[in-house]
Scaffold this active site. Structure first.
Site, PDB file in Angstrom:
ATOM      1  N   VAL A  13      17.958   9.150  61.356  1.00 23.09           N
ATOM      2  CA  VAL A  13      17.168   9.948  60.755  1.00 23.09           C
ATOM      3  C   VAL A  13      15.817   8.758  61.011  1.00 23.09           C
ATOM      4  O   VAL A  13      16.501   7.807  60.371  1.00 23.09           O
ATOM      5  CB  VAL A  13      17.221  10.608  59.157  1.00 23.09           C
ATOM      6  CG1 VAL A  13      16.909  10.325  58.560  1.00 23.09           C
ATOM      7  CG2 VAL A  13      18.673  11.642  59.138  1.00 23.09           C
ATOM      8  N   SER A 194      10.758   2.787  60.219  1.00 25.48           N
ATOM      9  CA  SER A 194      11.923   1.303  60.977  1.00 25.48           C
ATOM     10  C   SER A 194      12.896   0.129  60.240  1.00 25.48           C
ATOM     11  O   SER A 194      12.795  -0.757  60.583  1.00 25.48           O
ATOM     12  CB  SER A 194      10.126   0.676  61.079  1.00 25.48           C
ATOM     13  OG  SER A 194       9.115   1.166  61.977  1.00 25.48           O
ATOM     14  N   ARG A 195      13.515   1.123  59.460  1.00 20.89           N
ATOM     15  CA  ARG A 195      14.050   0.591  59.268  1.00 20.89           C
ATOM     16  C   ARG A 195      14.008  -0.723  57.971  1.00 20.89           C
ATOM     17  O   ARG A 195      15.019  -2.004  57.528  1.00 20.89           O
ATOM     18  CB  ARG A 195      15.654  -0.660  59.673  1.00 20.89           C
ATOM     19  CG  ARG A 195      15.987   1.353  60.749  1.00 20.89           C
ATOM     20  CD  ARG A 195      17.019   2.118  60.121  1.00 20.89           C
ATOM     21  NE  ARG A 195      17.582   2.556  60.281  1.00 20.89           N
ATOM     22  CZ  ARG A 195      17.324   4.221  60.133  1.00 20.89           C
ATOM     23  NH1 ARG A 195      16.193   4.835  60.226  1.00 20.89           N
ATOM     24  NH2 ARG A 195      18.293   4.883  61.295  1.00 20.89           N
ATOM     25  N   LEU A 196      12.259  -0.002  57.310  1.00 22.77           N
ATOM     26  CA  LEU A 196      12.206  -1.471  56.662  1.00 22.77           C
ATOM     27  C   LEU A 196      12.129  -0.699  55.364  1.00 22.77           C
ATOM     28  O   LEU A 196      11.360  -0.579  54.869  1.00 22.77           O
ATOM     29  CB  LEU A 196      10.605  -1.678  56.934  1.00 22.77           C
ATOM     30  CG  LEU A 196      10.315  -2.389  58.195  1.00 22.77           C
ATOM     31  CD1 LEU A 196       8.988  -2.675  58.550  1.00 22.77           C
ATOM     32  CD2 LEU A 196      11.237  -3.471  58.566  1.00 22.77           C
TER      33      LEU A 196
END
Ligand SMILES: Cc1cc2nc3c(=O)[nH]c(=O)nc-3n(C[C@H](O)[C@H](O)[C@H](O)COP(=O)(O)O)c2cc1C
Length: 216
Positions: A13, A194-196
């Protein structure tokens, strides 16, 4: 008909609903948790008040299960259960626990960790009295966490108690009650691209809360 087997490794996701800045959060993290829980209820997230409760048994083994948050108050977060259950025994021996809320629709997670105290008999009675009658009888019927012979045994217990109580008010079993988790640490997580992700942690120091941002 069997469903196609999903490739779990490729399930992904991308988060990007919102960001979370230090100034967005209430200075009292319990009020902030309450606000996020209300937003989840209105989203609507089904069972928005369902949380994972983690406790530890005396051999150091962690145990996790779902319970429902029934109130957020100045001391902390309340939940109710059978106090003879596995979780009740674990909390009696080791009164530290963690609670976890995850609301996928909001891409938010909250982690709470701290000490747990049983609620008073008066608090237990007040909440038990609000429960639907059949749930009150269910509390008597189920020796939670103990092995039982089969489903039929449970249903028989329930029917017997239903007949036994008749039209009378159902008193609270003395082993049924609540706890308040008094958090020492509360972390708010908001999914970002971006998983940040954003992670802001409140840590209790004396009677103050200190806030830190953690790497995702
Ligand atoms: C959505 C959901 C809500 C639940 N709410 C509660 C609850 O509020 N209290 C409770 O004792 N068990 C609740 N349960 C059942 C627990 O997850 C668990 O099976 C039970 O409390 C026994 O746990 P234990 O053997 O570790 O004590 C809930 C389960 C689900 C899936």
């Amino acid at each position: 008909m069997s469903l196609p087997r999903p490739s779990l490794a490729s399930l992904r996701v991308e988060y990007g609903r919102a960001g979370l800045a230090e100034g967005d959060l209430h200075s009292d993290p319990l009020l902030q948790y309450e606000q996020w829980l209300h937003e989840a209820v209105h989203a609507p997230v089904e069972d928005a008040n369902a949380v994972t409760l983690a406790t530890v048994s005396s051999d150091g083994q962690p145990h996790a299960r779902t319970v429902l948050v029934k109130a957020i108050e100045a001391r902390g977060v309340q939940f109710f259960t059978n106090q003879n259950s596995h979780k009740g025994q674990e909390l009696a021996a080791h009164p530290q626990a963690a609670l976890l809320s995850f609301w996928p629709a909001l891409q938010r997670q909250v982690r709470l960790e701290g000490w747990v105290e049983p609620l008073t008999s008066a608090e237990n009675d007040a909440y038990f009295a609000e429960r639907p009658r059949l749930s009150q009888i269910g509390a008597w019927a189920s020796p939670q966490s103990q092995p039982i012979a089969d489903r039929q045994w449970l249903e028989q217990q329930f029917s017997l108690l239903l007949a036994q109580f008749g039209e009378d008010p159902v008193p609270r079993p003395t082993h049924w009650g609540g706890y308040v988790l008094k958090p020492q640490r509360i972390e708010f997580w908001q999914g970002r691209p971006s998983r940040l992700h954003d992670r802001l942690v409140f840590q209790r120091v004396g009677d103050q809360w200190q806030v830190q941002r953690l790497a995702p």
